[in-house]
Design an enzyme around this catalytic site. Structure first.
Site, PDB file in Angstrom:
ATOM      1  N   CYS A  68       0.814  -1.222   0.000  1.00  0.00           N
ATOM      2  CA  CYS A  68       0.000   0.000   0.000  1.00  0.00           C
ATOM      3  C   CYS A  68       0.843   1.265   0.000  1.00  0.00           C
ATOM      4  CB  CYS A  68      -0.997   0.003   1.153  1.00  0.00           C
ATOM      5  SG  CYS A  68      -0.250   0.034   2.806  1.00  0.00           S
ATOM      6  N   HIS A 122      -2.443   0.863   6.803  1.00  0.00           N
ATOM      7  CA  HIS A 122      -2.819   0.913   5.386  1.00  0.00           C
ATOM      8  C   HIS A 122      -3.006   2.362   4.954  1.00  0.00           C
ATOM      9  CE1 HIS A 122      -4.253  -0.847   1.681  1.00  0.00           C
ATOM     10  NE2 HIS A 122      -5.346  -0.118   1.722  1.00  0.00           N
ATOM     11  N   HIS A 138      -5.711   2.232  -4.061  1.00  0.00           N
ATOM     12  CA  HIS A 138      -4.736   1.672  -3.127  1.00  0.00           C
ATOM     13  C   HIS A 138      -4.283   0.310  -3.626  1.00  0.00           C
ATOM     14  CE1 HIS A 138      -7.897  -0.879  -0.862  1.00  0.00           C
ATOM     15  NE2 HIS A 138      -8.498  -0.330  -1.904  1.00  0.00           N
TER      16      HIS A 138
END
Length: 167
Positions: A68, A122, A138
């Site tokens: 990510c 994340h 993402h």
């Protein structure tokens, strides 16, 4: 579009006058917004060209895949914007913004997969805002297993820690 054309004409005429005056503040602000919007549109356009690249832990290399933060850092670095390489470092990056004031190009910071553990795990970039619906791009280790666009649904909202403006 009319505002953009009007502002462009104003700046050209102002510059052509040969006078060493400054552009009025209200036009400076509008010009800054136009530049930021163009940059964020280009940033998202570039990010979307990477859709489908597989997820790869600890990688920021499009040839093998992205995690990510590797994806987010790769996209921003392509535009000469220095951002952290790890998701946890994004907590100190940029300027925090309220979700309702977030814009396309801003970064969303989430917990890891367990929303009860309020630890950064994340990150993604806001790709689209339509009314109350926010979509972000993402690289996920989840079902899509790679770069994808996801709606900020209840699951991701439960994991959301903050939004930050980088541009």
């Amino acid at each position: 579009m009319k505002k953009s054309l009007l502002l462009f004409c104003f700046v050209v005429l102002f510059a052509a006058s040969g006078k060493s005056q400054t552009i009025p503040v209200k036009y400076q602000e509008l010009l800054k917004k136009m530049v930021a919007n163009k940059t964020s549109d280009q940033l998202i356009g570039f990010a979307k060209t990477l859709i489908g690249i597989p997820y790869r832990y600890a990688s920021s290399n499009p040839a093998i895949g992205f995690d990510c933060s590797g994806f987010v850092s790769y996209v921003f670095h392509n535009f000469g914007v220095n951002v952290p390489r790890s998701s946890t470092e994004f907590n100190q990056a940029g300027t925090p913004v309220k979700l309702e004031n977030a814009k396309v190009g801003d970064v969303l910071i989430f917990t890891g997969t367990n929303p009860r553990k309020r630890v950064v795990g994340h990150v993604g970039i806001i790709a689209d805002i339509e009314g109350d619906t926010i979509k972000f791009i993402h690289s996920t280790s989840g079902k899509a297993h790679g770069v994808t666009v996801t709606t900020l649904n209840p699951y991701y909202k439960s994991r959301l820690m903050r939004a930050v403006s980088i541009l």
